[in-house]
Design a protein around this motif. Structure first.
Motif, short mmCIF file in Angstrom:
data_model
loop_
_atom_site.label_atom_id
_atom_site.label_comp_id
_atom_site.label_asym_id
_atom_site.label_seq_id
_atom_site.Cartn_x
_atom_site.Cartn_y
_atom_site.Cartn_z
N LYS A 79 0.83 -1.27 0.07
CA LYS A 79 -0.04 -0.10 0.00
C LYS A 79 1.11 1.37 -0.16
O LYS A 79 1.65 1.35 0.77
CB LYS A 79 -0.89 -0.03 1.27
N GLY B 255 -11.12 -9.92 0.52
CA GLY B 255 -9.99 -9.81 0.08
C GLY B 255 -8.62 -10.71 0.42
O GLY B 255 -8.81 -11.74 0.75
N ILE C 79 -5.51 -7.95 -3.53
CA ILE C 79 -6.71 -6.83 -3.69
C ILE C 79 -7.03 -6.51 -2.18
O ILE C 79 -7.29 -7.36 -1.41
CB ILE C 79 -7.78 -7.39 -4.26
N ASP C 80 -7.48 -5.41 -1.86
CA ASP C 80 -7.77 -4.98 -0.41
C ASP C 80 -9.04 -5.36 -0.26
O ASP C 80 -10.05 -5.32 -1.25
CB ASP C 80 -7.60 -3.37 -0.26
N PHE D 93 -13.02 -5.67 -0.19
CA PHE D 93 -14.02 -4.74 -0.76
C PHE D 93 -15.42 -5.48 -0.36
O PHE D 93 -15.45 -6.55 -0.30
CB PHE D 93 -13.80 -4.72 -2.28
N LEU E 64 -11.60 0.81 -9.86
CA LEU E 64 -10.40 0.33 -9.03
C LEU E 64 -9.17 1.18 -9.27
O LEU E 64 -8.93 1.47 -10.33
CB LEU E 64 -10.17 -1.19 -9.54
N GLN F 201 -5.08 -1.69 -6.41
CA GLN F 201 -5.56 -2.86 -5.70
C GLN F 201 -6.40 -2.37 -4.57
O GLN F 201 -6.25 -3.30 -3.61
CB GLN F 201 -4.20 -3.46 -5.00
N GLU F 202 -7.15 -1.81 -4.94
CA GLU F 202 -8.28 -1.16 -4.00
C GLU F 202 -9.58 -0.80 -4.92
O GLU F 202 -9.64 -0.09 -6.01
CB GLU F 202 -7.92 0.03 -3.32
N LYS F 203 -10.80 -1.16 -4.37
CA LYS F 203 -11.98 -0.85 -5.01
C LYS F 203 -12.19 0.63 -4.31
O LYS F 203 -12.38 0.83 -3.35
CB LYS F 203 -13.07 -1.71 -4.54
#
Lengths: 349, 506
Positions: free
Chosen positions: A332, B276, B281-282, B284, B480, B483-485
């Motif tokens: 992140k 996730g 991917i984080d 979601f 997106l 790696q985050e929605k």
């Protein structure tokens, strides 16, 4: 200070085998006084010299990421061919010995060449080599041939005295020379490091500009040479040659290499460890003989279990390392940093 | 400030065609000494072909490469290295079982009387690594270090093998975490300071802004332009990468979207809650309803494929829950997904979808057969019947159902994959880049098909790099980034500008 006490993890499998051997021998010596005699210890080497030679050659093959199933068959072929040449054509052993070594090396080179040029699995090529060599052995002679060559007999009976009355055979000296040469090759030459690199990742080795093809052929050539040399030692020990000799020996050699700490998939291990793989094999036989009640097949059962244990331990190690590598903090980029960067050059929209 | 004598490399008018694709068309590229130059573009933009031309893997059809004012023809990767062009790939081409020192120096080991001098080798390796401020135990195996360190060892080796003037880093950060990325960046800055020109390929926009001096953008094999990084906004970068499809397409009926927009009357077919997977991917939330097309918009690596893989069970989640028709999913595997009625047409049809050697018929019945269980064999008459039905329905152009799939065009191969999943009569159909690399006509056909499947009551997830396409087919769009929605857009919010702004994070 404390650093010298720390054992590098890469030595662990080999050290485990060495400990296993030492512990096994000490326990045996306490239980059976006969085992405490120096000669019993030396006999371990005398009886297993040929296996040590064959396994040493095989170690390099396995380190390179390959396998050689023709070891036992080449031993048999060498024993028969040597016996036939000495007994039925009258050739001197002084000619026959180098001839056999040449034959073994050429046989290995041929297999290595096929593996490299045609990109065939080593398993398949050496399996074919195994059938071919075993077949040729019986083609030369269906029956055992006794060897009467005078030099060969002298060599067979020669004893090199060590401490007191105990002694070793010439075969042991040969085996140790082979072991030393291979240790040098593996750890101190460019060729040896290329073998390890190939076993680690052949594609990478090629991209790093290493001579993968040449090295591969050479590895099998040396393997074939060692098999032939083991065959000569084997026939010299028994003073005869027969197509049935060393049946399934390649499997014992593979087991010895693995128990010695070499990874079956290649790239990791030490030539020196293989010696202890061989010795563990020999030790179990000795223990069974001294016990006197157990069937000799227990050797196979124990070796089978040990091989399994070593492979399981190695694969657990490998998967542990993989898991370690994959566990890391969630990736992140901090949002603040991204905003900070975006702010100066992004107009409000 | 850009003096021409600073330019170390110019590539002019580079074109390269492969059967059926113009991978590069008249592309110009230039690189200066001591700069970090980002090369950006979506899949199929031509980044990798350009690099392959530069490193001698592919020969250009036309075009001139000038290196330090001399025209050169790069004949092979080895030749590129001799010229001072080194590449470090995403997957590290080193041997994890050898020590760090060996990995740097193998092939050029210092020797003493013929044998390898390990002491000197280790000392040399330490020296070389110190030049980029890395202090590690070089006698340990490479595999015992993190990917970042391995990556840097690969860079150091590349620099040491030849006197490297140009260093190409192909997605070096895609498997690194923040800390490791920072480590790598400080090495890159150090090299830049020493005058090395670095080509940096990545799909992380933030990283481009953090480290690069200039950006060259490619799209569909053509040059969009090169820009100074601090004069290009995030939004401009994204819109230049995604672009617009200029070809006029048949309009796709969207009459039913009102129906969906009015609110969902039924319960969701699939419901993800904080689902996730670390590093992919984080967590979601996502609800999928009957009869809708949900589009995924985002750049390559933003997590769109990762979500698809999670929903289909290719990857296992380490977080959250997934429910299918109200029932919690316990087993994550492709097979159990197929049994539930979920189908995935994967991103890379060559590697993960089509079985080249099998016939069209065999490819179509493959998933269906798996679903039935291998013991209940489908008679060949029945198989042909099914194959014929879908060949007609999807308008697959093939001489016969017995034709090996590899002989079909890309668009028709894609239709065969669609047919395969349709034959299993799925409730949820996930299409990852179903129109990549196929011609415009076939694209429209597939888009129409997706819409008509939704009209029949199926749920479709439509993933594409082309925003226009996503807009045309979808009733709802999930956006997106990294790696985050980020958000879900519906109705009037569904416009190109807003989507791009969301992707750019501005």
């Amino acid at each position: 200070m404390s650093r010298s006490f720390k054992i590098d993890r890469k030595y662990v499998p080999m050290l485990a085998t060495i400990c296993l051997f030492v512990a096994g021998y000490v326990i045996g010596a306490i239980q059976y006084p006969g085992m405490a005699r120096p000669q019993t210890f030396f006999n371990l080497f005398i009886d297993n010299a040929f296996l040590l030679i064959a396994s040493t050659g095989l170690t390099l093959v396995i380190l390179s990421g390959g396998i050689d199933l023709s070891v036992g068959a080449v031993i048999a072929l060498t024993s028969v061919a040597a016996a036939y040449l000495m007994e039925h054509t009258g050739l001197s052993s002084l000619i026959v010995i180098p001839l056999m070594l040449l034959m073994g090396a050429a046989f290995g080179a041929l297999m290595g060449g096929i593996i490299h040029v045609f990109k065939v699995q080593p398993f398949i090529v050496t399996l074919a080599g195994m059938f071919f060599a075993r077949g040729m052995a019986f083609f030369i002679s269906l029956d055992a041939i006794t060897i009467t060559d005078p030099f060969y007999r002298t060599l067979s009976l020669a004893r090199i005295h060590l401490i007191g009355k105990s002694f070793v055979s010439v075969h042991v000296i040969i085996a140790f020379v082979v072991l030393a040469v291979f240790m040098y090759l593996a750890h101190l030459t460019h060729f040896g490091r290329t073998v390890y690199a190939m076993g680690g990742n052949e594609q990478s080795a090629r991209l790093m500009g290493l001579a993968v093809g040449r090295t591969k052929v050479l590895v099998y050539t040396l393997g074939g040479f060692c098999s032939a040399l083991a065959g000569l030692v084997f026939s010299n020990n028994l003073l005869s040659g027969h197509g049935l000799y060393a049946n399934g020996l390649e499997m014992e050699a593979i087991a010895a290499v693995i128990i010695g700490g070499t990874l079956l998939t290649g790239g990791v291990g030490y030539v020196f460890g293989t010696m202890f793989g061989v010795l563990v094999n020999g030790l179990i036989q000795v223990l069974i003989i001294f016990n006197g009640e157990l069937s000799s097949w227990w050797t196979r059962i124990v070796i089978g279990l040990l091989t399994l244990v070593f492979i399981l331990v190695q694969s657990t190690f490998a998967s542990m390392r993989r898991r370690q590598a994959s566990i890391k903090p969630a990736r992140k980029r901090p949002a603040a940093a991204s905003d900070g960067l975006a702010a100066p050059d992004t107009p409000p929209s | 400030m850009a003096d021409s004598d600073q330019v170390i490399l110019t590539m002019k008018g580079i074109s390269r065609a492969f059967p059926g694709v113009q991978a590069l068309q008249d592309v110009d590229f230039n690189l200066r000494r001591g700069e970090i130059h980002a090369l950006m573009g979506e899949n199929g933009a031509g980044k990798s072909t350009l690099i392959k031309v530069l490193t001698g893997v592919e020969a250009p059809d036309t075009g001139v490469i000038t290196l330090e004012d001399k025209e050169v023809q790069v004949r092979s990767p080895q030749h590129a290295q001799e010229l001072g062009i080194s590449t470090v790939y995403q997957e590290i081409n080193l041997c994890p079982n050898l020590t760090v020192a060996e990995n740097i120096l193998i092939g050029r080991e210092p020797r003493r009387t013929g044998r390898i001098d390990w002491k000197r080798m280790n000392a040399q390796a330490v020296d070389i690594l110190e030049r980029v401020d890395i202090g590690i135990d070089v006698t340990q195996t490479l595999g015992s270090y993190s990917v970042a360190i391995q990556q840097m060892v690969a860079i150091v080796r590349a620099l040491d093998v030849a006197s490297t003037k140009i260093l190409i880093l192909d997605e070096p950060t895609s498997s690194l975490d923040t800390y490791e990325t920072d480590q790598l960046f400080s090495v890159m800055r150090k090299l830049k300071g020493q005058g090395t020109a670095i080509i940096f390929i990545t799909h992380f926009i933030d990283q481009v802004y953090e480290i690069s001096d200039r950006i060259t953008i490619l799209r569909n094999g053509k040059l969009v332009g090169d820009y100074d990084t601090n004069s290009l906004t995030h939004l401009e970068l994204v819109s230049n990468m995604l672009g617009r499809t200029l070809v006029e397409l048949d309009s796709v009926s969207k009459s039913r979207s009102k129906l969906v927009a009015d609110g969902h009357t039924s319960d969701p077919v699939m419901q993800a809650r904080q689902l996730g997977s670390t590093g992919a991917i984080d967590p979601f939330d996502l609800d999928l309803y009957e009869g809708e097309v949900v589009g995924f918009a985002g750049l390559l690596g933003s997590g769109r494929t990762e979500i698809a893989n999670l929903l289909f069970g290719v990857d296992k989640p380490d977080h959250g829950t997934l429910a299918y028709n109200g029932k919690a999913v316990k087993k994550f595997s492709p097979l159990s997904s197929i049994e539930r009625g979920v189908a995935l047409s994967p991103e890379d049809r060559k590697a993960a979808g089509i079985v080249d050697e099998l016939s069209v018929r065999e490819n179509i019945v493959l998933a269906m057969q798996a679903n039935r269980g291998w013991l209940r064999y489908l008679s060949s008459a029945k198989q042909t019947e099914i194959a014929d039905k879908y060949i007609k329905m999807l308008n697959i152009v093939t001489p016969s159902p017995e034709q090996p799939v590899k002989n079909l065009s890309g668009g028709n191969q894609q239709k065969v994959i669609l047919a395969r999943w349709l034959a299993t009569n799925p409730q949820v159909l996930i299409l990852d880049e179903p129109t990549r690399g196929i011609d415009v006509g076939a694209k429209t056909e597939i888009q129409k098909l997706v819409v008509s499947l939704a009209e029949e009551g199926k749920t479709c997830i439509f993933i594409s790099s082309e925003l226009e396409e996503v807009l045309r087919t979808s009733d709802r769009i999930v956006v997106l980034r990294d790696q985050e929605k980020i958000t879900e857009l519906t109705g009037d919010e569904m416009n190109e500008t807003l989507i791009m702004q969301t992707i750019a994070g501005s």
